[in-house]
Write an enzyme that holds these catalytic residues in place. Structure first.
Site, mmCIF file in Angstrom:
data_model
loop_
_atom_site.group_PDB
_atom_site.id
_atom_site.type_symbol
_atom_site.label_atom_id
_atom_site.label_comp_id
_atom_site.label_asym_id
_atom_site.label_seq_id
_atom_site.Cartn_x
_atom_site.Cartn_y
_atom_site.Cartn_z
ATOM 1 N N CYS A 146 39.171 56.522 59.227
ATOM 2 C CA CYS A 146 38.566 57.411 58.225
ATOM 3 C C CYS A 146 37.813 56.619 57.157
ATOM 4 O O CYS A 146 36.704 56.988 56.784
ATOM 5 C CB CYS A 146 39.640 58.223 57.507
ATOM 6 S SG CYS A 146 40.960 58.821 58.537
ATOM 7 N N ASP A 147 38.424 55.580 56.646
ATOM 8 C CA ASP A 147 37.893 54.939 55.431
ATOM 9 C C ASP A 147 37.294 53.551 55.663
ATOM 10 O O ASP A 147 36.767 52.953 54.726
ATOM 11 C CB ASP A 147 39.024 54.812 54.389
ATOM 12 C CG ASP A 147 39.556 56.179 53.973
ATOM 13 O OD1 ASP A 147 38.798 57.157 54.112
ATOM 14 O OD2 ASP A 147 40.706 56.274 53.516
ATOM 15 N N CYS A 159 44.326 55.008 56.783
ATOM 16 C CA CYS A 159 43.529 55.459 57.924
ATOM 17 C C CYS A 159 42.225 54.658 58.003
ATOM 18 O O CYS A 159 41.251 54.981 57.324
ATOM 19 C CB CYS A 159 43.258 56.957 57.751
ATOM 20 S SG CYS A 159 42.210 57.658 59.028
HETATM 21 C C1 LIG Z 1 44.085 58.871 52.859
HETATM 22 C C2 LIG Z 1 43.739 59.655 54.116
HETATM 23 C C3 LIG Z 1 42.426 59.710 54.520
HETATM 24 C C4 LIG Z 1 42.087 60.428 55.635
HETATM 25 N N1 LIG Z 1 40.779 60.500 55.984
HETATM 26 C C5 LIG Z 1 40.411 61.260 57.042
HETATM 27 C C6 LIG Z 1 39.035 61.413 57.370
HETATM 28 O O1 LIG Z 1 38.138 60.861 56.718
HETATM 29 N N2 LIG Z 1 38.744 62.192 58.433
HETATM 30 C C7 LIG Z 1 39.688 62.829 59.173
HETATM 31 O O2 LIG Z 1 39.339 63.548 60.101
HETATM 32 N N3 LIG Z 1 41.000 62.686 58.906
HETATM 33 C C8 LIG Z 1 41.391 61.921 57.857
HETATM 34 N N4 LIG Z 1 42.713 61.786 57.560
HETATM 35 C C9 LIG Z 1 43.711 62.458 58.432
HETATM 36 C C10 LIG Z 1 43.793 63.979 58.107
HETATM 37 O O3 LIG Z 1 43.964 64.159 56.728
HETATM 38 C C11 LIG Z 1 44.937 64.640 58.869
HETATM 39 O O4 LIG Z 1 44.773 64.395 60.238
HETATM 40 C C12 LIG Z 1 44.975 66.146 58.624
HETATM 41 O O5 LIG Z 1 45.067 66.436 57.257
HETATM 42 C C13 LIG Z 1 46.158 66.796 59.338
HETATM 43 O O6 LIG Z 1 46.177 68.143 59.016
HETATM 44 P P1 LIG Z 1 47.494 69.041 59.151
HETATM 45 O O7 LIG Z 1 47.087 70.412 58.726
HETATM 46 O O8 LIG Z 1 48.090 68.864 60.487
HETATM 47 O O9 LIG Z 1 48.574 68.430 58.146
HETATM 48 P P2 LIG Z 1 48.526 68.034 56.610
HETATM 49 O O10 LIG Z 1 47.149 67.790 56.165
HETATM 50 O O11 LIG Z 1 49.524 66.952 56.454
HETATM 51 O O12 LIG Z 1 49.048 69.343 55.855
HETATM 52 C C14 LIG Z 1 50.377 69.768 55.959
HETATM 53 C C15 LIG Z 1 50.719 70.657 54.777
HETATM 54 O O13 LIG Z 1 52.003 71.241 54.997
HETATM 55 C C16 LIG Z 1 52.754 71.205 53.796
HETATM 56 N N5 LIG Z 1 54.180 71.160 54.133
HETATM 57 C C17 LIG Z 1 54.855 70.143 54.726
HETATM 58 N N6 LIG Z 1 56.157 70.468 54.867
HETATM 59 C C18 LIG Z 1 56.305 71.728 54.352
HETATM 60 C C19 LIG Z 1 57.418 72.636 54.211
HETATM 61 N N7 LIG Z 1 58.650 72.316 54.654
HETATM 62 N N8 LIG Z 1 57.207 73.850 53.643
HETATM 63 C C20 LIG Z 1 55.976 74.211 53.194
HETATM 64 N N9 LIG Z 1 54.871 73.404 53.324
HETATM 65 C C21 LIG Z 1 55.045 72.184 53.888
HETATM 66 C C22 LIG Z 1 52.286 69.918 53.116
HETATM 67 O O14 LIG Z 1 52.521 69.981 51.725
HETATM 68 C C23 LIG Z 1 50.797 69.897 53.460
HETATM 69 O O15 LIG Z 1 50.040 70.557 52.471
HETATM 70 C C24 LIG Z 1 43.093 61.084 56.418
HETATM 71 C C25 LIG Z 1 44.422 61.019 56.014
HETATM 72 C C26 LIG Z 1 44.744 60.318 54.867
HETATM 73 C C27 LIG Z 1 46.183 60.273 54.415
#
Ligand SMILES: Cc1cc2nc3c(=O)[nH]c(=O)nc-3n(C[C@H](O)[C@H](O)[C@H](O)COP(=O)(O)OP(=O)(O)OC[C@H]3O[C@@H](n4cnc5c(N)ncnc54)[C@H](O)[C@@H]3O)c2cc1C
Length: 304
Positions: free
Chosen positions: A136-137, A133
């Protein structure tokens, strides 16, 4: 027990939904396969763009979301969702532990994962120089040298974004032409501190605690080389976490089709966060979805 809503996922979308559901007085449960809260964000060292919490670590931000949900007495269950059975006015969620949970509505917040290159060193150095990302970084590479891997729009945009901070950006592409938009290609080629390395693949990410270099292979000449960089951004696509049976309609890339109200093609099932079709996948938009999804759930329950 039949819940008003079951939220699946403990990233920003799921935990925000949990907070809004508890405050709305709904009977709710959060199911998550990972004991680490925050989802993807827990893997990053520093979050610099979440309002009011500049410089917080991703892990700490996830823990803060969880603490907030705990303070509101949210019920959690550690399990993986395998299948959703739609019975109209209620849904059965089949979990990996063999049990089924019944609920009137489901908020799917399963997130997405950036596609991995699958080379040695990549997994080990995520958050320590390997990133997926640039938005982000990118700012962490001010006056440093970094690489972007990929050849589509995201890779080109990432290279341009990084070039604002980094002293030098190497764009490593496995082909000799880009598949991204011409306007972006032209901008990349005209940017002084971006050097494109064509016909080349990354074979290994090297470094002990942090990224130190990339081991490259030129596919045309067979020549191997080592490129010293402090960071590498993999821009080879993302994939939603959709390994679940009975999901609502998805787009061609697998994302669940839903708008800002998080409604999907199946009544009573909502998709929030990175899992759904949207423009920007970030913590702030995921948390906003959690709130919107609960509002949609409330409206649905009121009309039931
Ligand atoms: C390295 C990195 C750096 C980032 N830096 C930033 C930043 O600085 N600022 C920013 O705003 N965004 C950043 N992002 C993006 C941000 O992390 C995501 O946009 C955000 O986390 C999305 O949130 P979410 O809740 O939709 O999904 P996720 O964070 O992906 O969470 C989904 C959860 O669901 C669980 N899950 C999945 N499938 C199943 C299942 N079948 N049963 C039970 N549980 C399940 C997973 O284990 C996970 O814990 C970054 C991403 C990465 C990878």
């Amino acid at each position: 027990m039949r819940y008003d809503t079951v939220i699946v996922g403990n990233g920003p979308a799921g935990l925000s939904a949990a907070i809004y559901a508890q405050r709305a007085g709904l009977s709710s449960l959060v199911i998550a396969e990972s004991p680490v809260d925050g989802g993807q964000i827990a893997t990053t060292y520093e979050v610099d763009n979440y309002p009011g919490l500049k410089g917080i670590s991703g892990m700490e931000l996830g823990m803060k979301f969880r603490e907030h949900a705990n303070q509101l007495d949210t019920e959690f269950l550690e399990a993986r969702l395998l299948e959703i059975e739609d019975h109209g006015d209620y849904k059965s969620l089949i979990l990996d532990q063999g049990e089924a949970v019944e609920t009137k509505t489901v908020i799917l917040a399963l997130g997405a994962d950036h596609r991995k290159l699958g080379v040695p060193g990549e997994k080990e150095l995520i958050g320590s120089g390997v990133s997926y990302c640039a938005t982000c970084d990118g700012a962490f590479y001010r006056k440093k040298e970094a690489a972007v891997v990929g050849g589509g729009d995201v890779a080109l945009e990432d290279a341009l974004f990084l070039a604002r901070f980094a002293s030098k950006v190497y764009l490593i592409h496995r082909r000799d032409t880009f598949r991204g938009a011409k306007v972006l290609v032209d901008q990349v080629l005209a940017t002084e501190n971006i050097e494109v390395i064509y016909d080349t693949v990354v074979e290994k990410v090297s470094g002990n605690i942090k990224v130190e270099s990339l081991e490259l292979l030129n596919k045309k000449t067979g020549e191997k080389s080592s490129l010293p960089v402090q960071g590498v951004f993999m821009a080879v696509g993302t994939e939603p976490n959709v390994d679940v049976k009975g999901l609502p309609q998805q787009d061609e890339k697998g994302y669940i089709i839903a708008g800002e109200d998080c409604k999907t093609a199946i009544e009573g099932i909502y998709a929030a966060g990175d899992l759904r079709t949207k423009q920007l996948r970030q913590v702030i938009t995921a948390a906003a979805d959690g709130a919107n999804a609960v509002t949609s759930v409330q409206r649905y329950l009121n009309h039931m």
